[in-house]
Every structure is written in structure tokens, then in C-alpha cells.
Design a protein around this motif. Sequence first.
Motif, PDB file in Angstrom:
ATOM      1  N   PHE B 591       0.829  -1.197   0.000  1.00  0.00           N
ATOM      2  CA  PHE B 591       0.000   0.000   0.000  1.00  0.00           C
ATOM      3  C   PHE B 591       0.868   1.254   0.000  1.00  0.00           C
ATOM      4  O   PHE B 591       0.631   2.193  -0.764  1.00  0.00           O
ATOM      5  CB  PHE B 591      -0.942  -0.022   1.206  1.00  0.00           C
ATOM      6  N   LEU B 592       1.902   1.261   0.838  1.00  0.00           N
ATOM      7  CA  LEU B 592       2.752   2.452   0.932  1.00  0.00           C
ATOM      8  C   LEU B 592       3.451   2.734  -0.397  1.00  0.00           C
ATOM      9  O   LEU B 592       3.589   3.892  -0.797  1.00  0.00           O
ATOM     10  CB  LEU B 592       3.788   2.275   2.055  1.00  0.00           C
ATOM     11  N   PHE B 593       3.861   1.658  -1.071  1.00  0.00           N
ATOM     12  CA  PHE B 593       4.542   1.807  -2.366  1.00  0.00           C
ATOM     13  C   PHE B 593       3.609   2.492  -3.368  1.00  0.00           C
ATOM     14  O   PHE B 593       4.009   3.436  -4.062  1.00  0.00           O
ATOM     15  CB  PHE B 593       4.932   0.409  -2.873  1.00  0.00           C
ATOM     16  N   GLN B 594       2.365   2.039  -3.420  1.00  0.00           N
ATOM     17  CA  GLN B 594       1.407   2.623  -4.358  1.00  0.00           C
ATOM     18  C   GLN B 594       1.011   4.039  -3.917  1.00  0.00           C
ATOM     19  O   GLN B 594       0.829   4.926  -4.740  1.00  0.00           O
ATOM     20  CB  GLN B 594       0.167   1.727  -4.461  1.00  0.00           C
ATOM     21  N   LYS B 595       0.902   4.223  -2.611  1.00  0.00           N
ATOM     22  CA  LYS B 595       0.537   5.547  -2.094  1.00  0.00           C
ATOM     23  C   LYS B 595       1.590   6.584  -2.479  1.00  0.00           C
ATOM     24  O   LYS B 595       1.261   7.714  -2.821  1.00  0.00           O
ATOM     25  CB  LYS B 595       0.381   5.472  -0.569  1.00  0.00           C
ATOM     26  N   GLU B 596       2.842   6.165  -2.424  1.00  0.00           N
ATOM     27  CA  GLU B 596       3.927   7.083  -2.763  1.00  0.00           C
ATOM     28  C   GLU B 596       3.811   7.532  -4.228  1.00  0.00           C
ATOM     29  O   GLU B 596       4.014   8.711  -4.531  1.00  0.00           O
ATOM     30  CB  GLU B 596       5.264   6.391  -2.519  1.00  0.00           C
ATOM     31  N   ILE B 597       3.466   6.601  -5.095  1.00  0.00           N
ATOM     32  CA  ILE B 597       3.284   6.970  -6.508  1.00  0.00           C
ATOM     33  C   ILE B 597       2.162   8.000  -6.626  1.00  0.00           C
ATOM     34  O   ILE B 597       2.298   9.022  -7.303  1.00  0.00           O
ATOM     35  CB  ILE B 597       2.964   5.726  -7.366  1.00  0.00           C
ATOM     36  N   VAL B 598       1.064   7.756  -5.913  1.00  0.00           N
ATOM     37  CA  VAL B 598      -0.074   8.683  -5.976  1.00  0.00           C
ATOM     38  C   VAL B 598       0.357  10.065  -5.492  1.00  0.00           C
ATOM     39  O   VAL B 598       0.060  11.083  -6.129  1.00  0.00           O
ATOM     40  CB  VAL B 598      -1.256   8.146  -5.130  1.00  0.00           C
ATOM     41  N   GLU B 599       1.083  10.098  -4.404  1.00  0.00           N
ATOM     42  CA  GLU B 599       1.500  11.393  -3.852  1.00  0.00           C
ATOM     43  C   GLU B 599       2.445  12.130  -4.804  1.00  0.00           C
ATOM     44  O   GLU B 599       2.273  13.331  -5.042  1.00  0.00           O
ATOM     45  CB  GLU B 599       2.166  11.197  -2.476  1.00  0.00           C
ATOM     46  N   ASN B 600       3.399  11.389  -5.355  1.00  0.00           N
ATOM     47  CA  ASN B 600       4.355  12.030  -6.253  1.00  0.00           C
ATOM     48  C   ASN B 600       3.695  12.535  -7.527  1.00  0.00           C
ATOM     49  O   ASN B 600       3.878  13.685  -7.928  1.00  0.00           O
ATOM     50  CB  ASN B 600       5.489  11.059  -6.613  1.00  0.00           C
ATOM     51  N   ILE B 601       2.918  11.672  -8.150  1.00  0.00           N
ATOM     52  CA  ILE B 601       2.307  12.058  -9.432  1.00  0.00           C
ATOM     53  C   ILE B 601       1.305  13.198  -9.221  1.00  0.00           C
ATOM     54  O   ILE B 601       1.239  14.138 -10.012  1.00  0.00           O
ATOM     55  CB  ILE B 601       1.605  10.841 -10.086  1.00  0.00           C
ATOM     56  N   SER B 602       0.522  13.108  -8.132  1.00  0.00           N
ATOM     57  CA  SER B 602      -0.488  14.148  -7.927  1.00  0.00           C
ATOM     58  C   SER B 602       0.197  15.503  -7.771  1.00  0.00           C
ATOM     59  O   SER B 602      -0.245  16.506  -8.353  1.00  0.00           O
ATOM     60  CB  SER B 602      -1.371  13.822  -6.730  1.00  0.00           C
ATOM     61  N   LYS B 603       1.294  15.525  -7.012  1.00  0.00           N
ATOM     62  CA  LYS B 603       2.019  16.796  -6.828  1.00  0.00           C
ATOM     63  C   LYS B 603       2.521  17.334  -8.167  1.00  0.00           C
ATOM     64  O   LYS B 603       2.417  18.527  -8.446  1.00  0.00           O
ATOM     65  CB  LYS B 603       3.195  16.595  -5.871  1.00  0.00           C
ATOM     66  N   GLU B 604       3.050  16.416  -8.970  1.00  0.00           N
ATOM     67  CA  GLU B 604       3.536  16.796 -10.298  1.00  0.00           C
ATOM     68  C   GLU B 604       2.426  17.434 -11.124  1.00  0.00           C
ATOM     69  O   GLU B 604       2.597  18.502 -11.721  1.00  0.00           O
ATOM     70  CB  GLU B 604       3.999  15.531 -11.035  1.00  0.00           C
ATOM     71  N   VAL B 605       1.272  16.765 -11.140  1.00  0.00           N
ATOM     72  CA  VAL B 605       0.152  17.257 -11.958  1.00  0.00           C
ATOM     73  C   VAL B 605      -0.355  18.593 -11.426  1.00  0.00           C
ATOM     74  O   VAL B 605      -0.638  19.515 -12.199  1.00  0.00           O
ATOM     75  CB  VAL B 605      -0.973  16.207 -12.041  1.00  0.00           C
ATOM     76  N   PHE B 606      -0.465  18.698 -10.090  1.00  0.00           N
ATOM     77  CA  PHE B 606      -0.926  19.964  -9.508  1.00  0.00           C
ATOM     78  C   PHE B 606      -0.028  21.104  -9.970  1.00  0.00           C
ATOM     79  O   PHE B 606      -0.494  22.198 -10.307  1.00  0.00           O
ATOM     80  CB  PHE B 606      -0.912  19.897  -7.970  1.00  0.00           C
ATOM     81  N   ARG B 607       1.281  20.819  -9.988  1.00  0.00           N
ATOM     82  CA  ARG B 607       2.242  21.839 -10.396  1.00  0.00           C
ATOM     83  C   ARG B 607       2.032  22.184 -11.860  1.00  0.00           C
ATOM     84  O   ARG B 607       1.933  23.356 -12.227  1.00  0.00           O
ATOM     85  CB  ARG B 607       3.666  21.313 -10.164  1.00  0.00           C
ATOM     86  N   GLU B 608       1.904  21.160 -12.687  1.00  0.00           N
ATOM     87  CA  GLU B 608       1.737  21.390 -14.128  1.00  0.00           C
ATOM     88  C   GLU B 608       0.461  22.159 -14.437  1.00  0.00           C
ATOM     89  O   GLU B 608       0.434  23.043 -15.286  1.00  0.00           O
ATOM     90  CB  GLU B 608       1.699  20.053 -14.879  1.00  0.00           C
ATOM     91  N   LYS B 609      -0.632  21.769 -13.756  1.00  0.00           N
ATOM     92  CA  LYS B 609      -1.939  22.345 -14.078  1.00  0.00           C
ATOM     93  C   LYS B 609      -2.218  23.626 -13.294  1.00  0.00           C
ATOM     94  O   LYS B 609      -3.204  24.308 -13.574  1.00  0.00           O
ATOM     95  CB  LYS B 609      -3.053  21.334 -13.779  1.00  0.00           C
ATOM     96  N   GLY B 610      -1.429  23.864 -12.262  1.00  0.00           N
ATOM     97  CA  GLY B 610      -1.710  25.025 -11.417  1.00  0.00           C
ATOM     98  C   GLY B 610      -3.022  24.906 -10.663  1.00  0.00           C
ATOM     99  O   GLY B 610      -3.690  25.892 -10.364  1.00  0.00           O
ATOM    100  N   VAL B 611      -3.429  23.683 -10.398  1.00  0.00           N
ATOM    101  CA  VAL B 611      -4.680  23.432  -9.664  1.00  0.00           C
ATOM    102  C   VAL B 611      -4.342  22.467  -8.536  1.00  0.00           C
ATOM    103  O   VAL B 611      -3.456  21.627  -8.683  1.00  0.00           O
ATOM    104  CB  VAL B 611      -5.732  22.755 -10.586  1.00  0.00           C
ATOM    105  N   LYS B 612      -5.052  22.598  -7.428  1.00  0.00           N
ATOM    106  CA  LYS B 612      -4.868  21.623  -6.351  1.00  0.00           C
ATOM    107  C   LYS B 612      -6.221  21.068  -5.982  1.00  0.00           C
ATOM    108  O   LYS B 612      -7.244  21.745  -6.123  1.00  0.00           O
ATOM    109  CB  LYS B 612      -4.242  22.320  -5.135  1.00  0.00           C
ATOM    110  N   LEU B 613      -6.252  19.853  -5.492  1.00  0.00           N
ATOM    111  CA  LEU B 613      -7.515  19.348  -4.955  1.00  0.00           C
ATOM    112  C   LEU B 613      -7.249  18.300  -3.896  1.00  0.00           C
ATOM    113  O   LEU B 613      -6.216  17.647  -3.883  1.00  0.00           O
ATOM    114  CB  LEU B 613      -8.432  18.828  -6.061  1.00  0.00           C
ATOM    115  N   ASP B 614      -8.220  18.196  -2.992  1.00  0.00           N
ATOM    116  CA  ASP B 614      -8.122  17.175  -1.950  1.00  0.00           C
ATOM    117  C   ASP B 614      -8.533  15.836  -2.535  1.00  0.00           C
ATOM    118  O   ASP B 614      -9.373  15.779  -3.434  1.00  0.00           O
ATOM    119  CB  ASP B 614      -9.073  17.503  -0.796  1.00  0.00           C
ATOM    120  N   TYR B 615      -7.943  14.803  -2.024  1.00  0.00           N
ATOM    121  CA  TYR B 615      -8.370  13.458  -2.431  1.00  0.00           C
ATOM    122  C   TYR B 615      -8.115  12.512  -1.281  1.00  0.00           C
ATOM    123  O   TYR B 615      -7.393  12.839  -0.339  1.00  0.00           O
ATOM    124  CB  TYR B 615      -7.618  13.016  -3.687  1.00  0.00           C
ATOM    125  N   LYS B 616      -8.738  11.373  -1.367  1.00  0.00           N
ATOM    126  CA  LYS B 616      -8.500  10.331  -0.359  1.00  0.00           C
ATOM    127  C   LYS B 616      -7.794   9.174  -1.028  1.00  0.00           C
ATOM    128  O   LYS B 616      -7.975   8.914  -2.206  1.00  0.00           O
ATOM    129  CB  LYS B 616      -9.831   9.843   0.219  1.00  0.00           C
TER     130      LYS B 616
END
Lengths: 761, 761
Positions: B591-616
Motif C-alpha cells: 500500500f505504501l509503495f502505491q501511495k507514494e506513486i499517488v502522492e508524487n504524481i499528484s504533486k507533479e500534476v498539480f504543479r503542471e496544471k496550477g490546480v490543487k484538490l483534496d483526495y482520499k
Amino acid sequence: ILNLGINDEVVKGIIRKTNNPDFAYDIYKRFIEIFSDVIFGIKREEFWKISVDDKEKTIEKYKELFYERAKKEFPQDPYECLKMAIEGVFNSWNNPRAKEYRKIYQIPEDLGTAVNIQAMVFGNWNERSGTGVLFTRNVKNGENKIYGEFLFQAQGEDLVAGHVTPLPLEVLKDKMPEIYSKLERYVKKLERKLKDVQDVEFTIEDGKLYFLQTRAAKRTPLAAVKIACDMVKEKLLTKEEAIMRISGEDIDYFLHPTFDPNYPLEIITKGKPASPGCAVGEIVLSAEKAIEIAKQNRKVILVRDFTKADDVAGMAKAEGFVTTTGGETSHAAVVARGMGKPCIVGCSEIDIDFENKILKIKDIILKEGDKISINGATGEIIKGEVPLIKSEFPEELKLLLSWAEKIAKMKVRANADTPIDAENAKKMGANGIGLARTEHMFFAKERIKYVQLMILAKDEKERKDILSKLLPFQKNDFKELFRVMNGLPVTIRTLDPPLHEFLPPKEKTEAINELAKELNIDKQVLIRKIEELEEHNPMMGLRGCRLGIIYPEITEMQIRAIFEAACEVKQEGIKVNLEIMVPLVSILEEFLFQKEIVENISKEVFREKGVKLDYKIGTMMETPRACLIAKELAKYADFFSYGTNDLTQFVFGFSRDDSPKFLVPYQQRKIINFEPFKTIDEKGVGSLILDSVLEAKRINKNIKIGICGEHGGDEKSILFARKIGMDYVSCSPYRVPKALLAAAQAEIILKKKKITQITTK
Amino acid sequence: ILNLGINDEVVKGIIRKTNNPDFAYDIYKRFIEIFSDVIFGIKREEFWKISVDDKEKTIEKYKELFYERAKKEFPQDPYECLKMAIEGVFNSWNNPRAKEYRKIYQIPEDLGTAVNIQAMVFGNWNERSGTGVLFTRNVKNGENKIYGEFLFQAQGEDLVAGHVTPLPLEVLKDKMPEIYSKLERYVKKLERKLKDVQDVEFTIEDGKLYFLQTRAAKRTPLAAVKIACDMVKEKLLTKEEAIMRISGEDIDYFLHPTFDPNYPLEIITKGKPASPGCAVGEIVLSAEKAIEIAKQNRKVILVRDFTKADDVAGMAKAEGFVTTTGGETSHAAVVARGMGKPCIVGCSEIDIDFENKILKIKDIILKEGDKISINGATGEIIKGEVPLIKSEFPEELKLLLSWAEKIAKMKVRANADTPIDAENAKKMGANGIGLARTEHMFFAKERIKYVQLMILAKDEKERKDILSKLLPFQKNDFKELFRVMNGLPVTIRTLDPPLHEFLPPKEKTEAINELAKELNIDKQVLIRKIEELEEHNPMMGLRGCRLGIIYPEITEMQIRAIFEAACEVKQEGIKVNLEIMVPLVSILEEFLFQKEIVENISKEVFREKGVKLDYKIGTMMETPRACLIAKELAKYADFFSYGTNDLTQFVFGFSRDDSPKFLVPYQQRKIINFEPFKTIDEKGVGSLILDSVLEAKRINKNIKIGICGEHGGDEKSILFARKIGMDYVSCSPYRVPKALLAAAQAEIILKKKKITQITTK
């Protein structure tokens, strides 16, 4: 780091004091080499390339090289050097080699290291100086005699480096007899104090003896066993302490013949070591071929992609097995360990071309019939025939194991299916049979035909008719088992595997044709049955007690065979200690249904034979649900035997055949740091077992509890079993001595309160 | 038993009193018939064969017949008769019909029965006498109007027997207006008092009204819904009470078109009803054929031995499915319920001859293209085309469901993979998507090719290249899902199924050839990959998060697609309520391995798109080990979604595809008395879930907990989910209304303290 403290000033002082510039410059030179290497990573070999006759000039050249590489002057302040050396040692904790070492020897990452600072004494001072290492006993064969090596006018590193041939320690007896007797006296004192064979480093400086270091000596299994026993005789150790001194790996050594260590090995590929031991033979690519060649008294190694239940007869004829797929708990590996034969699995570099009967390993091509040698302890496959050397259990090991058996509270049984297995199990020290797999009796030649006809029977009547022909075979097997084990418990499991394992696979057209001819049935009928028995997930299909519920007549036949056998041998005067085990229970009523058959048939047989006997009936705990309803099952079961292989599969949701694909990368990526099919997963599987054991004991305080999975032979798992209060473990016969040792060690650990038995949640 | 008490003496007294021998002998005659039948098992039909004009003589003949059959005189003592009658009623509790009835309606075996003794009144006394039954409202359509039938000069049994045609109740209005108005008044009083529509039996004796019996009336789903709503409007019931009055089956009725009840059905075979509803179409024997025929706007029924993931596209085009194997939770059944299409499974009488494209059902032969009709609620397969009648959700049902949604504390979500599913889920009242299976998006035509190429990629680089081509498809799907659900939670699960599901099976040579050509790759490469992906037990193989760990680039692509989609629609003004779910976790580090991917990619996308959002981010709980380490997982997971299908399989150790083979006989042999893949096994699976829920909440009090397995739509399982404090259930869109009802009912049951929420162990 030797000779620290020397610098341009100090070297002059030493010359003044010793009047020996060679000596003084030699230690300065050594210091620069070692210090540069350890602290600055400048390899010693680089300094050695500098060749100047003049010693003083050499130091200059050394310092120049240092300056060039380190971009600074070689430090002259001894305290600065000391500080750097201390830091260097601490930093070495994290170098890759140290990490690897800790991993191999399971040294915790957070243990940390220490730095020891000692005043220098110089073995290279003069001709009355020297350096040596010694073992207080012989670490190869255990003989109680000091054994060591010595070099005059040298520093310790000269001894280790190997460019000078050291002298036997005995030279000191002649040259410095007083020193020798002092040495002898002190090292024996050290041994007595530290209660173990010592590996001692010492230096003689100008006729005076100094001890540099002492530590427990590494030793061969042979020595380990002899030393442990001797030390008990010498009252140096208690029996318990002696038992803690040997390891399962020590025992392994005596179980299997090994390659002649003097023979050069041409290793062609490596796989996963799955069952230890060395074997030599001709390559065969099928179980049938193995039988055919073995008949001519030729030794064979079976090489397959993987093995299946119907390969077992051929496997019994082979010296060892190699598979290109699978992991340590694949069929081949499990059977190999059961048979005590070497096995290497997952040899992915081997490409088997069954059509042309050749193996391709990178550029090498081997034909069926070519000789190979395999080492199941290392996974190495060697071209040609390597000579084998056989070892035997030394008397000291037998003695140690007899102590272990007395100390261990938990009993060790063996998984054994045939009278030969049972004989062997007994010889290995098993206290009974913990798992006799009745289906293994079905694969023998004259029987498999009836099993196949039984599967193909068109109705219950026909099935019963054929089963009645199987009964005498099973009965005779059981009689033999009872005779061999005379009074020791024999746990017999009713039919377990899915029925398709007794028929050829769908794609094997030729085998199907042959079988149809042999059984004299319509080929289409056979094919239809094979298709009917196909399952999406055979692990989770019609097997275990599910078979005995859908076809109660199978259970009836088996139970009748068991009880007729038991009654008949009892009449011969044999003691029968019978336990019947129902496999793969997940619902209470499954167990009750099978128990009722056992009760009815046994009463019938007792009446017919005019004999009665006590028996136990229990369940194999191998589905998570069995554990979850333990308190219900415990009301009706006399024993629980945890089938930890299947339980592990269901708890994780991965099969042992399919999981190596991801478990290997998992280990590499540190997703998992243990092998769940080798050592019980205490956190998951273990917690489920623990809860169910506690529940069961609450309901039925006399319930007997054991393990009969692969984990039953694993040291850590045995400790776990003891910790949660199990009564026995059962493993393959060849693992029994290791298990006995581990069971005794578990008891000792418990007594020392290093762990405590868990009795409540 | 009517008329008890009459005998040779009493009959004379009645004649004297009424001066009506016909009446007196008629009731004596009836008594002998009923009493002999119920107490002595002499069928009434036997008495009816006696034809004598003279009534008195008839009694003699009746008594003779009784003597002949019962070997004794017809009893004359009324008290003896009464005693026998009472015993007869009590004994009837154990007759096979009663047992069957209790089984069907789940009436407990130990409930017992009662005997009611009433004085007789005679509806056959004179012309001012009669007997009737009435319902206080219309039980077919729910109209609030008395409705019933009446017979002058008759006893109640005449009305039931059906040999005289009864009159509508209204006749009483004309003939006995006072009685009618009294009747109307009193039955409404009964309805008010008993708060439910009454089914009343009454008798008029010589102008006087007597009530014999009243009970809650059985009604159609249509009536049930209308009556429940009306009674709330009339303040007879609270909303809660109204909700308890309707059942899941009532709702089923409105979901599916049904056969015209007036059309005669030629039933050719029956299978297991797996998904309700009726459908009509041409037989097709493959998914490809289904697509081909459906293109011509012709309706098809897909008939297969079983279905697989790659049949889904064809299944989407069919009206319904029939399989010859499998159970209620087989692939076909699960897909059918997901699609809301009728499905019949395990039709073992059907023999499919794929070569000749015909079905054999005993002597009947049907060709591909022949029309059949199937009823997924009964399992019946009918030859030819039966006309269909469609029902709609009546306004009253919509109202009831809106109350249910307000009352239920637990939310109901839907399992929906496509925007169309999502639309439908919302229409059905779903509060969000509890499970969006991303792989279902992979099967569409233009995508599967990339998926296949990705699987065949020779290295990570090539795999990444191809994944980048899949990304836009997934992204667009996700955008659509977010737009449809605007603000409601959308739980997206990363890739789950084993990769071999995307390739043709090994034996399908033709399909392999075609695919190789289509993908422009070497056939041998394709075959080798198919063989490489083969698994012994695919259920327990390389799937779930194991895929995303071995090939992190797959997870990375999916997560990128999700977050790019989420950010882009957020910019459109859509509210995104995103939950990411990791499937098949059994080890924390997975779970932690997959969670790390989610955290990294989401941050990348937020930066690229200039948008942030909450997720679970949460985990699917579908292996026993996930439950056993719940307290560890709960530290890092925002939610747990129990995948109860797989969990049930692992806990029992049987797969849903293979288990019908033994679960059906298990039910027959009473080894198991429930369907574990339909209703959660509370004792086993449930206890594991309960413990893990309690552990998780102890560690993380904000953790959201739900079920997304098939059980999420099952009434009893929903009650269980509520009892252990879950936050939501998720089921197929068509089961949402039933689930909403069950969730509300669970809340009401909890409030009434019939059960209590479990909050500690």
C-alpha cells in the motif's frame, strides 16, 4: 589501523630509540598505506607501484601520491589522525559491504558499532618479536589442541595478507618455550572464562607477549558438534548451552553428501537452492525416462519446467531435480525436501527443448543423457561428474540430539507417506507421523489404474466396486505404517488433492490415447471427464474434505482400510496410536459429516474384527475460516494440525506456485523482508493461528495442537509454535534432526525468559 | 375443521330447531369429509364418489366408507373429536408441505403453532346467510377501496374451493345494506387498529354479521408501494413503518420487464436464476456473434458454457445470458447484475455443440438464431418469443426511496465503470461511485490493442511509450465520470485483473493468429507471452496492486490520467470528490509503495496544471491478511473498502467459479445453510471484518469504511454492515434502490434496538 601516531617527527624519535631506521620507516610506510586506504579510499595497491630502494625516499614518494590524490598534505597531527580514524570506523558501518554482511548474518541495522583504541606493540621490532593467531581447539575437526600460525618480525596484517608463508605455532615451543607455555596457559584461561573456543591474535614485542584480540572461533559443523559435546564432558558447558552452540546448518552438513572440495567446478548456471545436497547423474527430461534409465542402474537428474503429482514415481528414481520455474515451495522443492534429495528450482537460464531433447543454457547445449552435477545448497549446476564425499552423523551429534529430545517440550513428528518414509523418519528421531498423505499411496503403478477407473465411474455403485479393489492396497500400506511406528502416533489424512491430478492434462493427447487404451474406455469419455474436472483455480476447488463429502464412499473406503489395518496389526501385538485427520475444513458441518463416517465405519470394523482401539479424530487447519471458527471445531476435534502452507496462501491471497513472479521483486524492492512459505508470517498468519489456538484451548483443554506444513521444519517457525503453546511440529523426515534441535533451543530460550509463552489474548 | 361437534344426535336436534334437514345433513356430511381428510388422511374426493340422492342415506354411506378405511366407527363423542382435531392441527406442523413452506418463507423451525377454537356460525343456514372474504384495499393496485367476494347460503370453504362462482362484495350493498355499511365500518376500524391492509373472512348467519378471521393481506409490489405511501398520508403509518412494509423483491418487480402473464409458456429447461428480469432474443453462441447480430438491430441471448472478461463487449450487446455452468456469482451472473440484464446460470441440461452451432436440451435441438425467452427471476428458459410488459418506478416508490435515503445513516454508492453506468447509478439514487474498475475501460475496441502491445512490450521504455497512448483514453473516461458525479464521491480502483485476461487463451489458435497479424508481431512472441502469463491459480497470482508494484509505470499512467482529468474538470467548475483505491493489498508496504506513486504524481500534476484538490487514498480489503493488519493499514489509509467477494473466497478457500460443484450438494446435505457469495458469512468472514473495523477505528477515528463486493446489494449483509458501523455500501446500479431500502430498514431496526451496533470486541 595500525601504527597510528607516527609522523615526520615521531619517525625520527623511533630511529633514535631503536637505532633501526628500516623498522621505523617500515611502520610509517604501512601507516600511510592503511590510513590512506581506509580513510581516503586510496587503494594500497597504488602505493605498492612505487618502488624506491631508499626507505626514507619511499615515504616522500608516498606523501606525494597522497597529496596528488587527496589534494592535501598527509596529516602530521596524531590527534587529528586519531579523530579521522575513529570517524572512518564509524562510517564503515554504512558501507555496502558491511550492509551486505549484516543482511546475510541478520545483524540488526540499529545495533551500531564501537571503536577500540589500543597502544601499539610491534611484532616487527626485532628478531625477538613476532605475531600470531591461534584457535584454542581445532576448528576443522574439533580436536582439543591449540592450533595456530606465527611469523617472526612481522605485523598482524602480514599474517592475513598471505604474501609470506606463516610457520606453525609449534615453532615457538623451540624458539621461545616460556612464551609458548604462557600463551598456552592464558588462552585456555580465556576459553574457560568465555566458555567457547577462542580465535586469538597476539604479538610478541622484544620477547614480551601481548594479546591483541580474542573472539569466539568460527568452526566447521564437524568441529562445532565435537566441541559442544566435549565442553559438556569438561563441565565447561551445560547440555542446554551446548545445544545453543550448534545450528540447523551444522546439521544439514551431515545429511547430504558433498562435492569433493578439491575438484574444479565448471558452473554453467545457477538457480534457487531449494533442497540441499549434491548429486550427479544423466540429464533426463521426463519422469518416464527417469524410471527407464534408473532401471539400468544409471543415475539420473530430472530436469523439467516444473513437476506435478504424477511425476513423483519418476522423481523417486532420480538423484535430484532441476526445474526452470517455481520457488522454494514449488512441488519439486517440497517433494525433494520430503525425499531428502537435492533440488534446484527457478533456473530461468535453462531453456528446455523437449522436442529435440536438449537443454540450452546461453551458448551451451546439453543433450538428454549428458552428465551434470548439482549442488542443492548453492543452486549451482556443474557440467560433468563431480566426485561425491559422504558424511555420516558423528556420535557427538547423536548425543546432542538425544539431549535435545529430552529438553524439548514440543514433540517432533515427520510427514511420511510410505513405510520406507516412516522407517527413515524413525531413524531421524521422529516421535511419530504427523502427516501421512493417503493419496501418495494412489500413484503407485498397480493402483493408479483403479483410481482412474474410480474417477471415471458412471455412478456410485460402480465407484464403490472399484474402491473395494483399492482397499487392500491402502490397508497393507497402513499395516506397514503401524508396524514401523509401533505405538508412536500415526496421523493419517484422508484424500486431499483434486481428482484431475490423477488424469493426464487435456493437452497431452498421446497420454490420453494411451490411457484410454489401457483402461479400455472410450477416448471421448476420458476427455469429457478431464474437461469436467478442469478448474479455474484448482487450489480453491473440489479437493480436501469436499471430495469426501461429495463422494462419501471414498472416505468410507479409506476409513475402512485404516481400521481394518489397525485391528489386524493390533491382533499381531502391535501398538496402534491412530489419529485421523480431515483436510481443508472451513465449515463445522464438513468436519462433523466426515467424523460421522469415521465413527460409523470404525464401529462396524470393531464389530467385524472383534477388536477395539482408541483413536483421535482431528482437523487440518488450513483455511482462514477454520481458524475463525476454532472454538466450534475444538468442541468436536481431538486435535488441530495447522497446514501452514495452504493457510499462508489463503491469508495472503497468493499461491506458492504463482507468487515467485512477484515475491522475488518484492524482496528486491523491500516490500517484504521474509519468505512467507519458509518462515511463518507471525504478523498475519501467525496472529490468526494464535487467536484460534487460544480459543480452542479455552473450549477443549486437552486438544492437541501442531503444525504439519513446510514451516514445521523451520527454526523460527518452531520457536513461534512453542511460544504459542503448540504440542508438536511435523516436517519431512530429513528435517527432523534440525527441528529437534530448534525445539530444544526454543525451550531453552523460553526458560531464559527471552520470550514468554502466550496464554491469553 | 368446520362443523365439529355434530353427530347422530346433534344432527337430529338441528333438524328439530331449524326444521331444515337438508341444512343439517349438509353440515354433517361436510364434517365427515373434512375430519376424515385432515385427521385420518381419507381424501375428500373419495367421499365425493358416493352419489346418493337421499341426504340421510348419504351420511350412512359416508360412515361406511369411513369404517372401511379407518377400521373403526366414525366418532360420536364431540369432545373426542375436538381432542383429535387439536392433535391433528399440532401434528400438521411437521408435515412435509408445512416444512417446505417454512423453508421458503424462512420461518424458524422452533416457532411452533397454535390452535384456535371458535363457536360455529353457519353461512349456509338460510337465504339471509352467507360467507365472504374481503381486502380493506385493493391488493393488486393499492386503491383505497374495499374489495371482496361473497356467496349466499354457503360456508367459507365453498368460496375457496372454486366450484361455485362468487359474487362481488357490492351485492351486499343492495341485498343487505345495513350489513354492508357495518362491515365497511368495522373492517376500516380493524385496518386502523392493526395499521395494515386486512384480509378478512366473515359470515352472515340469519342476518347477523360475524368476523371469523383477519390478517395482513398479501399484495402485489405495486399495491405494497401505493398502500405504504397512502397510509403515511393518512397518518396511519410513520415513514419508518412504511419503509418496513416493503421489501427488496417489491423493488425488483419495477426494475425489469416481465412476460405477459396471459401468454402460455413452453418451458424447455431451468437453470439457476442469477439476475432477475425477462428477455427475448435469438440464440448466439459467441460474444463476437452477439456483436455482429446486434448490429443489425436484432435482439440476442448469449448462450455459453461460461463467460470471461473478453466476452464483456458482446455481453453488452445481448439482452441476457445463459450459461451451462457456474453459480450465482459467476462472471456471467456478476456482469449481468451489473448491467441489469437477466441471466440464468448452471443450466446443466443444455449441451452446447459449438462446432455445429446447436444446443441440445434432452430431445430438443435449437440452432443458433432460434428465438428463446428467458426469465432471470425463475431460471426458466422458454422456446420462442414471449411478449414483454414493461413496468416503471411509480411515484410512490420514488417517494418511499427519498424517505429511505433520509432515514439511512449508511450511504449507498454504485459500482460503475463508465459514464453511462455512472448516469444510471445516479438515476437509481446512488450517493457516489464506490468502485470504478479502471480495467473495464481497457476492453473497448480502440484501447485493447494498446493494452495488448503494452503487455508485449520488451522493456520498461517501450511499455511507458505505449502507456502514454492509453493515457488520453483513461483521462477522458475519468473526466466524464467526474462531470456526471459532480461533487459526489468517485472511488477509482487501479488496475486489478491478471494481464492474461487481455490476451486470447492458449488454445484459441485462430484468435492468436489474428491478433498477431493485427498487432503486427511475431506469432511465436505472442504465444510465448501467453504461456509466460499462464498461472496455476490466477485468483492468487499476479494481479491487483502486485501489478502496479512490478510495473509501477502502469500505476503512474493511471494516476496521472486521474489527476489530469480531475484538475481539468475542476477548471471547468466541476466539483471533484476523488478517492483512489489500491486493490488486493496484503502487505503494508504494498500500500505504501502505491501511495507514494499517488502522492508524487499528484504533486507533479498539480504543479503542471496550477490546480490543487483534496483526495482520499484507501485500500480494498480483500485478503484475510489485509484484515489481520488493519491497525497498520489504518494509520496510512483514508478509507477501507471491503471486497467481500474475494475475501469470502480466501476465507473459505474456495473460488466462486469452482465452488458450485460442491456448494450445491453441500446445501442439499445441509453442510451449509446460506449462500456465502450472496450474503456475508457473519461467523467467518464477518468476524474477520468486524475485528479489523474495530482495530481500524481505534487507530484512525476518521477512517471511512464500506463494502464494494456483491454483498453490498444484499439486504442481510447491509444490516450487518450497519451493525458493525460501516459508512457505506456500494453495489451495481440496478441494486441501488434495494440497497437504499435495506439501509433505511437497518437504521430502523437499530433504532428499535432489535439489534445494537457493535463498537467494542
